[in-house]
Design a protein around this motif. Structure first.
Motif, PDB file in Angstrom:
ATOM      1  N   PRO A   1       0.834  -1.207   0.000  1.00  0.00           N
ATOM      2  CA  PRO A   1       0.000   0.000   0.000  1.00  0.00           C
ATOM      3  C   PRO A   1       0.868   1.257   0.000  1.00  0.00           C
ATOM      4  N   ARG A   2       0.290   2.365  -0.423  1.00  0.00           N
ATOM      5  CA  ARG A   2       0.998   3.639  -0.365  1.00  0.00           C
ATOM      6  C   ARG A   2       1.305   3.993   1.087  1.00  0.00           C
TER       7      ARG A   2
ATOM      8  N   ALA B   1      -1.127  -6.790  10.468  1.00  0.00           N
ATOM      9  CA  ALA B   1      -1.584  -5.638   9.691  1.00  0.00           C
ATOM     10  C   ALA B   1      -0.825  -5.536   8.377  1.00  0.00           C
ATOM     11  N   PHE B   2       0.479  -5.770   8.421  1.00  0.00           N
ATOM     12  CA  PHE B   2       1.301  -5.744   7.212  1.00  0.00           C
ATOM     13  C   PHE B   2       0.814  -6.769   6.191  1.00  0.00           C
ATOM     14  N   LEU B   3       0.594  -7.996   6.621  1.00  0.00           N
ATOM     15  CA  LEU B   3       0.170  -9.059   5.703  1.00  0.00           C
ATOM     16  C   LEU B   3      -1.199  -8.762   5.103  1.00  0.00           C
ATOM     17  N   VAL B   4      -2.136  -8.345   5.948  1.00  0.00           N
ATOM     18  CA  VAL B   4      -3.484  -8.049   5.456  1.00  0.00           C
ATOM     19  C   VAL B   4      -3.453  -6.870   4.494  1.00  0.00           C
ATOM     20  N   GLY B   5      -2.661  -5.846   4.811  1.00  0.00           N
ATOM     21  CA  GLY B   5      -2.561  -4.696   3.927  1.00  0.00           C
ATOM     22  C   GLY B   5      -1.990  -5.063   2.574  1.00  0.00           C
ATOM     23  N   ARG B   6      -0.970  -5.917   2.562  1.00  0.00           N
ATOM     24  CA  ARG B   6      -0.362  -6.330   1.299  1.00  0.00           C
ATOM     25  C   ARG B   6      -1.351  -7.117   0.429  1.00  0.00           C
ATOM     26  N   VAL B   7      -2.040  -8.080   1.026  1.00  0.00           N
ATOM     27  CA  VAL B   7      -2.993  -8.882   0.242  1.00  0.00           C
ATOM     28  C   VAL B   7      -4.167  -8.024  -0.217  1.00  0.00           C
TER      29      VAL B   7
ATOM     30  N   ALA C   1      -7.303  -5.170  -4.547  1.00  0.00           N
ATOM     31  CA  ALA C   1      -7.889  -3.944  -5.105  1.00  0.00           C
ATOM     32  C   ALA C   1      -6.973  -2.771  -4.788  1.00  0.00           C
ATOM     33  N   PRO C   2      -6.206  -2.297  -5.755  1.00  0.00           N
ATOM     34  CA  PRO C   2      -5.272  -1.195  -5.501  1.00  0.00           C
ATOM     35  C   PRO C   2      -5.967   0.004  -4.852  1.00  0.00           C
ATOM     36  N   GLY C   3      -5.319   0.554  -3.828  1.00  0.00           N
ATOM     37  CA  GLY C   3      -5.880   1.688  -3.118  1.00  0.00           C
ATOM     38  C   GLY C   3      -6.645   1.321  -1.865  1.00  0.00           C
ATOM     39  N   THR C   4      -6.823   0.006  -1.606  1.00  0.00           N
ATOM     40  CA  THR C   4      -7.594  -0.411  -0.428  1.00  0.00           C
ATOM     41  C   THR C   4      -6.718  -1.043   0.648  1.00  0.00           C
TER      42      THR C   4
ATOM     43  N   GLY D   1      -8.372   7.406  -1.906  1.00  0.00           N
ATOM     44  CA  GLY D   1      -9.233   8.214  -2.756  1.00  0.00           C
ATOM     45  C   GLY D   1      -8.521   8.714  -3.981  1.00  0.00           C
ATOM     46  N   ALA D   2      -7.199   8.915  -3.862  1.00  0.00           N
ATOM     47  CA  ALA D   2      -6.455   9.448  -4.999  1.00  0.00           C
ATOM     48  C   ALA D   2      -6.106   8.394  -6.020  1.00  0.00           C
ATOM     49  N   SER D   3      -6.077   7.110  -5.610  1.00  0.00           N
ATOM     50  CA  SER D   3      -5.545   6.106  -6.516  1.00  0.00           C
ATOM     51  C   SER D   3      -6.471   4.950  -6.803  1.00  0.00           C
ATOM     52  N   SER D   4      -7.628   4.857  -6.135  1.00  0.00           N
ATOM     53  CA  SER D   4      -8.493   3.706  -6.346  1.00  0.00           C
ATOM     54  C   SER D   4      -9.070   3.707  -7.743  1.00  0.00           C
TER      55      SER D   4
END
Length: 462
Positions: free
Chosen positions: A14-15, A124-130, A135-138, A448-451
Motif C-alpha cells: 500500500p501507499r 496488519a502488514f500481511l493483510v494490507g499487502r494482500v 484492489a489497488p488503493g484499499t 481516494g487518490a488512486s483507487s
C-alpha cells in the motif's frame, strides 16, 4: 463461473505502508495496561522455562489462570507466547510478579510489545499487502481497519494469545496461497503452539493445500510435525502424556465451567450470540466495518471462490466457538476476544466493498477506529464486573463529548509509555487518538487518490 482451483496470491505494498505501520505502533503499542492474569500465567512459564523448568510453584501461587498437576503449578495456557517472550524477558531482567508494578510495569510492557505488539504489526502488514493486491488503493484502509478498528490492538498489549495466533494463522494461509506448503505447515503448527484453537485454522488449511495435490499435503503435514512434536513433548514433561493439554488441569474458580462441554465450549446460545454481536462491547458496536467485510467475502467468492470459502469457514468456526463458550468475553477483556484469530481472514472482504463504496466503507472504518480506540484506551477500568461501559462504548463516547474530562471515560484513561517521561494520562491518550485518526486519514487520502474503478482492479461487477 469461478474456478474451484486455488488462485495466485495477490501481493502489493500500500501507499505509505511504513508510515501507516508507524502510526499504528504509536496508537496501539504505547498503552500500558495494569498487570493481569494473562501476564502472570504466561510470564511465570517464560521465567521458569528460561531456567530449565516447566512448573512455577512460587510464581503461580494464588494465580487465576493456573493448572495443577502432580502437586505443582503450571500455566494453563498454550506454551507458545511464553516461549516467544523468553528473549526479551531475560534481556530486561523480568522479575517475579510480586515485584511488578501492578498499575503498569515497564518490563512487562516491553515483553508485551515484543510479542503481541510485533504480532499486531505483522498481521496488519500481511493483510494490507494482500488487500492492496486484491484492489489497488484499499490496502492502507484495510490495514488500519484491522489494526485500530478491532479489539486486536487492546488484546495485543494485554498478553492475550489471540493476536500472535491471528498473525501466524494468516501468515500460514498466505504461504499456502503462495504454494509453499512446507512453510505453511511450519507456521500453522507454530500458531497451534501459541493458541490451541488455532488448530481449526491448521485443519482448514490442510484441506486447502490438498486441492493442489497429495504431495503438497504431505509437505504441509511434514511442516506441522515439529510443532506437534514440541507440544507433545511439553505435555509429556508437564502433564504426563503428550495428549493431555494444560486446560485439562485448570485449577481456579473457572475449573468447573471449563470442564463442562469441550473445554467450556457448548452449542451456541442466544445469550452468547447477543453478547458477541450486540453486547456492550459487541462486534457490531465496536467494529461495524466487519459487516461490510462479511459482504465483501461474498464478492471475493465471485473471483476467488476457494480462498473466500477458506476465509468464510474460519470466520464461522471462530464465531461458533465464541458463541458457544461459557463466557463469550473470556472474563475482563476488551470484547469477544476468541473471534480475533479470524479477523484477518474476514478483513479480506473489505477491499471489495471499499472499491465500490468508498464513502460508506470509510464511514464504517472511521466509526470502528473511534470506538475501538476508546476501548483500547480505557477497557481495564471501563469493564467493571459486568457493568461494561454502563452500556455500549458509544454511550460513553457521547458522554465524553457532552461533559469532557468530567465524564468517566476520561477518568478511565490508561497509563502510557509517555507517562514515564512526564506526560499525563489524558495527554498521552490525546497522542494515541491523534495517531489513530492520522493513520485513518492518510490511508483514505491515498485510497481516494488512486483507487480504480472496480473493473480495473480485477473485481467482478456487482
Amino acid at each position: 463461473m469461478p474456478s474451484l482451483a486455488p488462485t495466485e496470491v495477490p501481493w502489493r505494498a500500500p501507499r505509505h505502508e511504513l508510515l501507516l505501520l508507524a502510526l499504528v505502533a504509536v496508537a496501539a503499542l504505547s498503552v500500558v495496561y495494569p498487570v493481569g492474569a494473562q501476564d502472570v500465567s504466561r510470564l511465570c512459564l517464560a521465567r521458569a522455562a528460561a531456567h530449565g523448568h516447566l512448573s512455577a510453584d512460587s510464581c503461580l501461587a494464588g494465580a487465576v489462570d493456573v493448572a495443577s498437576y502432580g502437586g505443582h503449578f503450571y500455566s494453563d495456557k498454550a506454551p507458545g507466547v511464553s516461549i516467544l517472550a523468553i528473549p526479551v524477558a531475560e534481556a530486561v531482567g523480568l522479575r517475579e510478579p510480586s515485584k511488578w508494578h501492578r498499575t503498569g510495569d515497564l518490563r512487562v510492557w516491553a515483553v508485551r510489545a515484543s510479542v503481541g505488539g510485533l504480532a499486531l504489526l505483522l498481521c496488519a502488514f500481511l493483510v494490507g499487502r494482500v488487500a492492496e493486491g486484491l484492489a489497488p488503493g484499499t490496502g492502507g484502509p484495510t490495514l488500519v481497519a484491522l489494526a485500530l478498528g478491532t479489539e486486536a490492538a487492546a488484546l495485543a498489549m494485554s498478553n492475550f494469545d489471540h493476536v500472535p495466533a491471528a498473525a501466524l494463522a494468516f501468515a500460514a494461509f498466505v504461504l499456502a496461497w503462495r504454494r509453499r506448503p512446507l512453510l505453511a505447515g511450519l507456521v500453522a503448527g507454530a500458531a497451534v503452539l501459541v493458541a490451541y484453537e488455532a488448530g481449526v485454522v491448521a485443519l482448514v488449511l490442510a484441506g486447502y493445500v490438498l486441492l493442489t495435490g497429495a504431495r503438497a499435503l504431505g509437505r504441509y503435514v511434514l511442516g506441522v510435525a515439529p510443532a506437534a512434536l514440541a507440544l507433545g513433548a511439553y505435555n509429556q514433561a508437564a502433564f504426563g502424556s503428550p495428549f493431555h493439554l494444560s486446560y485439562r488441569y485448570v485449577s481456579d474458580q473457572f475449573a468447573a465451567n471449563q470442564a463442562a462441554g469441550f473445554f467450556g465450549i457448548h452449542a451456541p446460545s442466544w445469550h452468547a450470540i447477543r453478547l458477541v454481536f450486540v453486547g456492550d462491547q459487541g462486534l457490531l458496536f465496536a467494529s461495524p466495518f466487519l459487516v461490510a467485510a462479511a459482504v465483501g467475502l461474498v464478492l471475493l467468492g465471485r473471483s476467488r471462490a476457494v480462498e473466500a470459502t477458506v476465509c468464510g469457514i474460519i470466520v464461522l468456526a471462530f464465531l461458533t466457538l465464541d458463541c458457544g463458550y461459557f463466557d463469550p468475553y473470556g472474563g475482563d477483556s476488551p470484547g469477544p476476544r476468541f473471534v480475533t484469530p479470524a479477523l484477518p481472514f474476514l478483513a479480506l472482504g473489505l477491499p471489495f466493498v471499499l472499491a465500490r463504496f468508498r464513502i460508506l466503507g470509510g464511514a464504517l472504518i472511521m466509526g470502528s477506529v473511534v470506538a475501538s480506540t476508546a476501548i483500547a484506551l480505557t477497557w481495564p477500568a471501563g469493564v467493571n464486573a459486568y457493568g461494561r461501559y454502563d452500556g455500549t462504548v458509544w454511550r460513553r463516547i457521547a458522554g465524553f463529548l457532552r461533559h469532557g474530562t468530567g465524564d468517566p471515560l476520561a477518568a478511565w484513561a490508561q497509563k502510557n509509555v509517555l507517562s514515564w517521561v512526564g506526560v499525563g494520562r489524558l495527554g498521552a491518550a490525546a497522542v494515541v487518538i491523534c495517531a489513530a485518526l492520522a493513520a485513518t486519514a492518510l490511508a483514505f487520502r491515498r485510497a481516494g487518490a488512486s483507487s480504480p474503478h472496480p473493473s480495473a482492479a480485477g473485481i467482478p461487477p456487482a
